[in-house]
Scaffold this active site. Structure first.
Site, short mmCIF file in Angstrom:
data_model
loop_
_atom_site.label_atom_id
_atom_site.label_comp_id
_atom_site.label_asym_id
_atom_site.label_seq_id
_atom_site.Cartn_x
_atom_site.Cartn_y
_atom_site.Cartn_z
N ASP A 65 0.85 -1.20 0.00
CA ASP A 65 0.00 0.00 0.00
C ASP A 65 0.88 1.25 0.00
O ASP A 65 2.10 1.15 0.19
CB ASP A 65 -1.02 -0.01 1.15
CG ASP A 65 -0.40 0.07 2.54
OD1 ASP A 65 0.82 -0.20 2.68
OD2 ASP A 65 -1.13 0.42 3.49
N PHE A 78 6.51 1.85 -4.27
CA PHE A 78 7.93 2.07 -3.95
C PHE A 78 8.42 3.47 -4.34
O PHE A 78 9.54 3.84 -4.02
CB PHE A 78 8.83 1.01 -4.60
CG PHE A 78 8.62 -0.37 -4.05
CD1 PHE A 78 9.04 -0.69 -2.77
CD2 PHE A 78 7.98 -1.35 -4.80
CE1 PHE A 78 8.84 -1.97 -2.24
CE2 PHE A 78 7.77 -2.63 -4.29
CZ PHE A 78 8.19 -2.93 -3.00
#
Length: 222
Positions: A65, A78
């Site tokens: 998430d 990321f």
């Protein structure tokens, strides 16, 4: 709130976004954003799809998430906004990139938009989160939607590389058709997993490029 999906995804996912659960999901997300500070900014909820069209898609990276700190999340897993300190997992991703290609690449930004624009879908399982509260939108139906996205890619595309990092991503990618796609798995790049030797040395980036090249596709400039 209506999802402003990239037109190519709008077509591919048209059946999915007409389903009752998706309408409920959008209403629940609306409510969360009204009642709490949530990330990424609402207009970036579908940024991963905006930067990477269905036609151009070559690689899928699955995250859990969004980052839950102020100004960090930008709608791609990321990835963080320019000017934000590079988070530990992403630092380890960059370190593995260096080791993999034998380079000394010292990025000043953790914004992975250049990857997305080359056909890397940076897909989180949940596309939103409450501030300072990781996994807080797990109870919403994001999972149903992102599972459908993965299944759609698996069914409709050929020769896509799926990078599954950590047990969560592996589970999420369990239904990918491995006879027509390349699935690479390793531990998660988070410090805890990486320091146990489950991340470094996976060579996923060079393996991805070798596979794409073998299929006559342009390699990713990581």
């Amino acid at each position: 709130m209506h999802p402003k999906l990239n037109p190519s995804w709008q077509t591919i996912l048209s059946d999915e976004i007409k389903k009752p659960y998706f309408k409920d999901l959008m209403n629940a997300v609306d409510e969360e954003y009204q009642n709490a500070i949530c990330f990424p900014p609402k207009e970036l909820l579908f940024a991963a799809f905006d930067y990477c069209s269905f036609e151009d898609l070559k690689v899928v990276i699955i995250g859990q998430d969004p980052y839950h700190g102020i100004n960090e999340a930008n709608g791609m897993c990321f990835s963080v906004n320019d000017g934000v300190r590079i988070p530990p997992s992403l630092r380890n991703i960059f370190r593995e990139l260096n080791d993999d290609f034998g380079t000394v690449f010292l990025p000043t930004s953790g914004n992975l938009e250049p990857w997305a624009k080359q056909g890397v879908l940076l897909l989180n399982a949940s596309l939103s989160v409450r501030m300072d509260n990781p996994n807080s939108h797990k109870h919403l139906k994001w999972d149903t939607f992102t599972d459908a996205v993965i299944q759609k890619i698996s069914a409709e595309k050929d020769n896509v590389v799926f990078l599954l990092w950590g047990s969560f991503a592996k589970k999420k990618g369990s239904k990918i058709d491995r006879t027509k796609h390349l699935v690479l798995e390793s531990g998660h790049p988070s410090p805890m997993s990486a320091n146990q030797g489950k991340w470094f040395g996976n060579k996923h980036f060079s393996q991805t490029n070798e596979y794409l090249k073998s299929k006559g596709k342009a390699e990713i400039e990581w």
